[in-house]
Write an enzyme that holds these catalytic residues in place. Structure first.
Site, short mmCIF file in Angstrom:
data_model
loop_
_atom_site.label_atom_id
_atom_site.label_comp_id
_atom_site.label_asym_id
_atom_site.label_seq_id
_atom_site.Cartn_x
_atom_site.Cartn_y
_atom_site.Cartn_z
N PRO A 109 4.38 -2.03 6.07
CA PRO A 109 4.20 -0.81 5.31
C PRO A 109 3.79 -1.07 3.87
O PRO A 109 4.46 -1.79 3.14
CB PRO A 109 5.58 -0.18 5.35
CG PRO A 109 6.52 -1.27 5.73
CD PRO A 109 5.76 -2.50 5.97
N GLU A 110 2.69 -0.46 3.48
CA GLU A 110 2.31 -0.40 2.07
C GLU A 110 2.60 1.02 1.60
O GLU A 110 3.22 1.81 2.32
CB GLU A 110 0.84 -0.78 1.91
CG GLU A 110 0.52 -2.17 2.50
CD GLU A 110 -0.92 -2.58 2.34
OE1 GLU A 110 -1.55 -2.16 1.36
OE2 GLU A 110 -1.44 -3.32 3.18
#
Length: 272
Positions: free
Chosen positions: A2-3
DNA sequence: CCGGACGCCTGTCGGC
DNA sequence: TGCCGACAGGCGTCCG
């Protein structure tokens, strides 16, 4: 995994269903994540009511009526809201049963993620203090970026991954933003003109905004809090496109390695 | 101070 | 079919 767009997708999914709910029961795997579990985990969570779900960089900030919980998903973390009869995911490390019968599940196979509890204000948390501006807020602009990189010898790709320069950008969106701005990932920070920084700021905002609208990028296993994947991977221009024609100039997307991580770019139209 | 390498973990995939 | 190495969305630490 996840960014910023993926974490924001999770935050938006959790907010309406979690706020106002009280934690009725706590179960913890006890397996060590990036940092040790807080002391008195059960006592400090049981009976707490969620009052706000925020995001800073790639961290989720969960406020209670008393105290707060910091959560990072690392590379493989997943936060999901499960109904009472939904099956539990593998590698689950924390399960919070809510007063409405739903459950908040935190799973993380690689255990690069972390959960921490604090009673102090967010701005005092040591993991948040040195993080730079949020890229979608007005404090991130060409002047800031130019000042942050103009004395740096590192490649601009590396600098975009430095959370003290700008918050929340990871490998996917660093590559996509540099492609959009027509700047090679190998360019030194000190080589970027103010004009190039302006293009890069615009590109970062554009890519992140469109990724959030698509619910994030699912490469392998990312899902939002409802278990559904994100669809931004269909819009990738260069990430994981080695050998494909450049969508801008027809050149060939090339893969190199920087700091041990893959970079994808078009050598023909991204300024070296 | 800066920049690069490494380690933390598990799962998956491609090559042999 | 099975084994082995490479690699994966992050990030703090250590060393030169």
């Amino acid at each position: 995994m996840p960014e910023l767009p993926e974490v924001e997708t999770v935050r938006r999914g959790l907010e309406p269903l979690l706020c106002g709910r009280t934690i009725a029961a706590v179960a913890c795997s006890g397996k060590r994540l990036r940092i040790p579990w807080p002391e008195d985990l059960h006592r400090r969570l049981t009976g707490r009511r969620f009052t706000a779900i925020q995001r800073r960089a790639k961290y989720l900030l969960l406020d209670f009526d008393e105290g707060r919980m910091l959560c990072h998903l690392g590379m493989s973390g997943c936060l999901r809201l499960l109904r009472a009869n939904d099956p539990l995911p593998a590698h689950q490390h924390l399960l919070l049963t809510l007063d409405d019968g739903n459950r908040l599940s935190y799973a993380d196979p690689r255990r690069f993620g972390m959960i921490d509890l604090t009673d102090r204000p967010w701005e005092e948390h040591c993991l948040l203090r040195h993080i730079g501006p949020e890229p979608l807020e007005a404090s991130f602009h060409d002047g800031h970026l130019h000042e942050a990189v103009r004395h740096r010898n590192s490649p601009i790709k590396t600098l975009l991954l430095d959370s003290s320069v700008v918050a929340g950008i990871g490998n996917i969106y660093a590559n996509e933003a540099l492609f959009t701005a027509s700047i090679a990932p190998t360019r030194r920070g000190s080589d970027l003109t103010r004009e190039a920084c302006r293009r890069l700021v615009d590109a970062i905002r554009s890519v992140l905004t469109r990724a959030i609208a698509a619910g994030g990028s699912t490469i392998r296993d990312f899902t939002g809090s409802d278990g559904r994947p994100g669809y931004f991977a269909h819009q990738f221009l260069c990430y994981e496109k080695e050998g494909a024609p450049c969508p801008r100039c027809g050149g060939t997307i090339t893969r190199i390695k920087q700091q041990g991580r893959a970079s994808f770019f078009c050598p023909d139209c991204q300024e070296a």
